[in-house]
Structure formats: C-alpha cells, structure tokens
Write an enzyme that holds these catalytic residues in place. Structure first.
Site, PDB file in Angstrom:
ATOM      1  N   ALA A  54     -21.711   9.647 -27.819  1.00 54.83           N
ATOM      2  CA  ALA A  54     -21.210  10.927 -28.618  1.00 54.83           C
ATOM      3  C   ALA A  54     -22.016  10.919 -29.590  1.00 54.83           C
ATOM      4  O   ALA A  54     -23.091  10.096 -30.305  1.00 54.83           O
ATOM      5  CB  ALA A  54     -20.138  10.229 -29.246  1.00 54.83           C
ATOM      6  N   ALA A  78     -26.952   9.190 -35.616  1.00 53.58           N
ATOM      7  CA  ALA A  78     -26.687   9.088 -36.463  1.00 53.58           C
ATOM      8  C   ALA A  78     -27.578   9.411 -37.585  1.00 53.58           C
ATOM      9  O   ALA A  78     -28.492   9.984 -36.832  1.00 53.58           O
ATOM     10  CB  ALA A  78     -27.236   7.420 -36.997  1.00 53.58           C
ATOM     11  N   GLY A  82     -30.943   3.521 -22.510  1.00 51.94           N
ATOM     12  CA  GLY A  82     -32.353   3.992 -21.943  1.00 51.94           C
ATOM     13  C   GLY A  82     -32.831   3.398 -20.620  1.00 51.94           C
ATOM     14  O   GLY A  82     -33.738   3.660 -19.448  1.00 51.94           O
ATOM     15  N   ALA A  83     -32.666   1.857 -21.366  1.00 52.99           N
ATOM     16  CA  ALA A  83     -32.977   0.902 -20.340  1.00 52.99           C
ATOM     17  C   ALA A  83     -32.117   0.710 -18.993  1.00 52.99           C
ATOM     18  O   ALA A  83     -32.669   0.829 -17.562  1.00 52.99           O
ATOM     19  CB  ALA A  83     -33.151  -0.533 -20.538  1.00 52.99           C
ATOM     20  N   SER A 116     -29.581 -10.775 -24.382  1.00 53.83           N
ATOM     21  CA  SER A 116     -31.302 -10.905 -24.084  1.00 53.83           C
ATOM     22  C   SER A 116     -31.096 -12.963 -24.471  1.00 53.83           C
ATOM     23  O   SER A 116     -30.825 -14.354 -23.629  1.00 53.83           O
ATOM     24  CB  SER A 116     -32.163 -10.939 -23.973  1.00 53.83           C
ATOM     25  OG  SER A 116     -32.154  -9.637 -22.708  1.00 53.83           O
ATOM     26  N   GLY A 121     -26.142   1.272 -27.444  1.00 52.61           N
ATOM     27  CA  GLY A 121     -26.898   1.726 -27.725  1.00 52.61           C
ATOM     28  C   GLY A 121     -28.193   2.438 -27.316  1.00 52.61           C
ATOM     29  O   GLY A 121     -28.364   2.004 -25.963  1.00 52.61           O
ATOM     30  N   HIS A 130       0.592  -1.421   0.181  1.00 51.51           N
ATOM     31  CA  HIS A 130       0.208  -0.237   0.051  1.00 51.51           C
ATOM     32  C   HIS A 130       0.638   1.455   0.203  1.00 51.51           C
ATOM     33  O   HIS A 130       2.257   0.854   0.415  1.00 51.51           O
ATOM     34  CB  HIS A 130      -1.000  -0.223   1.596  1.00 51.51           C
ATOM     35  CG  HIS A 130      -2.235  -1.033   1.613  1.00 51.51           C
ATOM     36  ND1 HIS A 130      -2.918  -1.170   2.115  1.00 51.51           N
ATOM     37  CD2 HIS A 130      -2.309  -1.462   0.019  1.00 51.51           C
ATOM     38  CE1 HIS A 130      -3.869  -1.687   1.754  1.00 51.51           C
ATOM     39  NE2 HIS A 130      -3.709  -3.035   0.741  1.00 51.51           N
ATOM     40  N   GLU A 167       0.983   3.894   1.962  1.00 49.70           N
ATOM     41  CA  GLU A 167       1.885   3.991   3.038  1.00 49.70           C
ATOM     42  C   GLU A 167       3.179   3.357   3.337  1.00 49.70           C
ATOM     43  O   GLU A 167       4.272   3.909   3.889  1.00 49.70           O
ATOM     44  CB  GLU A 167       1.473   3.552   5.012  1.00 49.70           C
ATOM     45  CG  GLU A 167       0.080   4.524   4.668  1.00 49.70           C
ATOM     46  CD  GLU A 167      -0.962   4.037   4.017  1.00 49.70           C
ATOM     47  OE1 GLU A 167      -1.388   3.680   2.876  1.00 49.70           O
ATOM     48  OE2 GLU A 167      -2.419   4.123   4.362  1.00 49.70           O
ATOM     49  N   LYS A 199     -31.288   2.125 -26.868  1.00 44.54           N
ATOM     50  CA  LYS A 199     -32.394   1.294 -25.900  1.00 44.54           C
ATOM     51  C   LYS A 199     -32.072   0.637 -24.423  1.00 44.54           C
ATOM     52  O   LYS A 199     -32.363   1.037 -23.944  1.00 44.54           O
ATOM     53  CB  LYS A 199     -32.549  -0.728 -26.973  1.00 44.54           C
ATOM     54  CG  LYS A 199     -33.851  -1.334 -26.877  1.00 44.54           C
ATOM     55  CD  LYS A 199     -33.958  -1.633 -27.715  1.00 44.54           C
ATOM     56  CE  LYS A 199     -34.548  -3.159 -27.303  1.00 44.54           C
ATOM     57  NZ  LYS A 199     -35.084  -4.824 -27.692  1.00 44.54           N
TER      58      LYS A 199
END
Ligand code: AOF
Ligand code: ZN
EC number: 3.5.4.26
Length: 354
Positions: free
Chosen positions: A151, A159, A294-295, A219, A289, A44, A46, A291
């Site tokens: 982007a 697009a 958004g989900a 899925s 993308g 670490h 220290e 979809k």
C-alpha cells in the site's frame, strides 16, 4: 458452468489444500443437483451434487454434470468422483479444465469416456483456473502462487522520511486486504516489519477457519518471544542461524523454527518457496517491507502484486521495493495489469509478472 463456478466460490478455505470445485447436474435443461467441495477429507463437489439430486428426489440417469475441474480418478482421502458419476448413470460430463494433480491429469476424463459417457473439456477454463490459481501453480511447479500486497501513496511512498507510516490507505482498502489474506494458505512477513509494527498478521473481520499459517523471515532470530504474531500459534520463524538458545526460546512459546540457509549464510528464498509447496501452501500472501519485497522479486519468487494506491502525495519517503539499481530500461521488471479497480478512495491494482 457459470453456475458451477458460483457454487465453487461457496467452498470455504477449509477445503485447502484441495481445490475449490463446483458441480451442477442438469436434466432437461434444469439444474437438479448442486454441490461444491467440502472441507478437506470430506466429499468432493460431484459427490455433493449427486447427493443433492438424490435428496431432492431426482433421477440423475442420463443427466449432464457440469464440473469446474476434471472429476478425480484416484483413491485419495475420498474415492474417485469419476466412478461416482459413472455408477450414478450420468450421461454427459462437461469439465472446465483438466486436473493438474499428477494422480489425476486426464485419467478422470479417460475413465468417464471408457464408461461410454460423452465428455467435453475446456468450458470457461480460464475462470476455473483463476479460482484455484495457487493449486495449479503448486501442482505445476511445486511452489505456491505468491501474491505480494503493498500500500502506498500515489507517488509510491510507504512512509514519510521520519518513518511515520500508519494508515496510508483508508479503511475500505484495509478491509479488502483482509479478504486477500483470508484466501491465502499462509502469510509471509519479514523481521523488519515485525520489529517496526509488531503486526498480528491474521485475518480479522472475516469469519474463517483455519487462519492462514504465518511465516516470518528472520535470518538472525531477532524476533522477540513476545511478538504479537507468535501469540496464537501457527507461526514459523524462518532463519539462517543455528543458535540453539534462541531457537529453543521461540519453540518454548509454541513457534516452529525453520533453518534454511544458503551458501552465503542467508535464508534461501527459492528453497523457502519449495518448502512452502511441500507444506501444501497453494497461495502465499506476502506483506513485508521494501527489503524483503525486493529480494523476493529479485529471486523470481513473486507471481502477482496487489497494490493499493491512496490519493495522496507524500513527496520524499520510503519506496515499495528495494531492487538493484538498473542502468538500462530494458532491465526493468515487467508486469501486466491484470485487474484495476477502485476500493473506497484507493485504486487497487493486480499486476502479474510478465
Ligand atoms: C474432484 N472434485 O471437488 C475436488 C477435486 O485427497 P482427496 O481425495 O480429497 O483428493 C484431492 C485431490 O482431488 C486434489 O488434489 C485434486 O486433484 C482433486 N480435487 N477433484 O473431483 C473436487 N476438490
Ligand atoms: Zn473427486
């Protein structure tokens, strides 16, 4: 402490899932030992700073240690830093903030105080937290810090209506995107993006090891075993189907198949975040993308948007996030602009959900 923060930023991604910490030992106003967290399992910050002081021939007795995180108190992969500081005879410790790891959580500072060391905590705490924002999020919630990169043109299009989407932003913004991928422990994308672009989803142009782990949300297991992102290993396909042939075909090319199904037969996104947390993903970088974007937002899984806006107008075309239609403005998802800057000819916005 500013110097300690700069040292912390020298720690490589190989420290993950361990936080990146910096430490400066100061005596009579001069730095005599400097250290930062080594790859996981090694020293670490220290301990490194104490070693550095010894190697430079300095006596650390009575000196002050500035550390960007509370020194640890536990025997993990390495022995406790608090004990190392006590044994070395350090006189004062200034920590930026308390460790959120329940195995530490104030015990490190207590150990130091009990040993008679004068302790202060809270200096540049916000900057120190930002440096390990994913570590803190995971320790506090069990889920990673989720950063979603998008982007678009200035009018928010990704697009043209005909689907043409290659390189909306310039080279600078794309390289900057790789910097953000590189600091993530894992990258998540969706099957739509894989089928449309066949991306590699790795870090290029920056020398890092290991590469972030890759997760594809798929899925119904539509991904091809020839998909580029499966080529170099380290990829997990997250699905909601139990079809054994598809699963074993993917496993035979080295992919992991993770079944995470909710009650209506879709991938359970919240459960996925918890699973990533269990797998010690501190920061998750999402490039997907509209979809999946958004989900994930709809499910409250996203902490931060990383948005690149190119100085172009595309008019009609696909947007960034498929969200359910709202009827009143107060239902809008609210964010705050955390940071706005220019990258090449693009504008980069870091926006956090309020
Ligand atoms: C420190 N200094 O530089 C870091 C700390 O498994 P271990 O032994 O490496 O311990 C990991 C835990 O130690 C990690 O979860 C966090 O609580 C703390 N990280 N502590 O004193 C450091 N990186
Ligand atoms: Zn430690």
């Amino acid at each position: 402490m500013r110097m300690a923060l700069e040292l912390a930023s020298r720690a490589t991604q190989a420290t993950s899932p361990n936080p990146k910490v910096g430490c400066v030992i100061v005596k009579h106003g001069s730095p005599i030992g400097e250290g930062w967290t080594q790859p996981v399992g090694q020293a670490h910050a220290e301990v490194q700073a104490l070693r550095d002081a010894a190697a430079r021939g300095h006596d650390v007795r009575g000196a002050t240690a500035y550390v960007t995180l509370e020194p640890c108190s536990h025997f993990g992969r390495t022995p406790p830093c608090a004990n190392a500081l006590i044994d070395a005879g350090i006189g004062r410790v200034v920590a930026a903030l308390q460790d959120a790891n329940p195995r530490v959580a104030g015990r490190g500072l207590d150990l130091l105080r009990t040993a008679g060391i004068s302790v202060d905590c809270g200096l540049l705490a916000e900057q120190a937290r930002e440096m390990n924002i994913g570590f803190f999020k995971r320790m506090e919630t069990g889920r990673p810090w989720v950063r979603m990169k998008v982007a678009a043109s200035l009018d928010g299009r990704t697009a043209l209506p005909n689907g043409n989407s290659q390189w909306i932003t310039g080279l600078d913004a794309r390289q900057d995107g790789h910097f953000w991928r590189a600091r993530a422990d894992a990258i998540l994308t969706g099957i739509g993006t894989v089928l449309a672009d066949d991306p590699q989803m790795n870090v290029r142009g920056i020398n890092i090891s290991p590469q972030p782990r890759k997760f594809v949300l798929d899925s119904n297991l539509r991904i091809s075993t020839a998909a580029k992102l499966l080529q170099h290993g380290g990829a997990t396909v997250v699905c909601a189907t139990a079809e054994i042939e598809k699963r074993s075909a993917l496993q035979s090319v080295g992919a992991e198949v993770l079944l995470l199904r909710d009650q209506v037969g879709r991938v359970d996104l919240k459960e996925l975040m918890l699973e990533l947390g269990r797998r010690q993903v501190n920061e998750l970088h999402v490039e997907a993308g509209a979809k999946l974007n958004g989900a994930l937002i709809e499910q409250g899984c996203v902490d931060e948007l990383l948005v690149y806006l190119a100085p172009k107008l595309l008019g009609d075309g696909a947007g960034l996030f498929d969200l359910p239609e709202l009827s009143t403005l107060d239902q809008a998802k609210k964010l705050i602009f955390h940071e706005v800057s220019k990258v090449g000819d693009a504008i980069r916005i870091l926006a956090r959900f309020a």
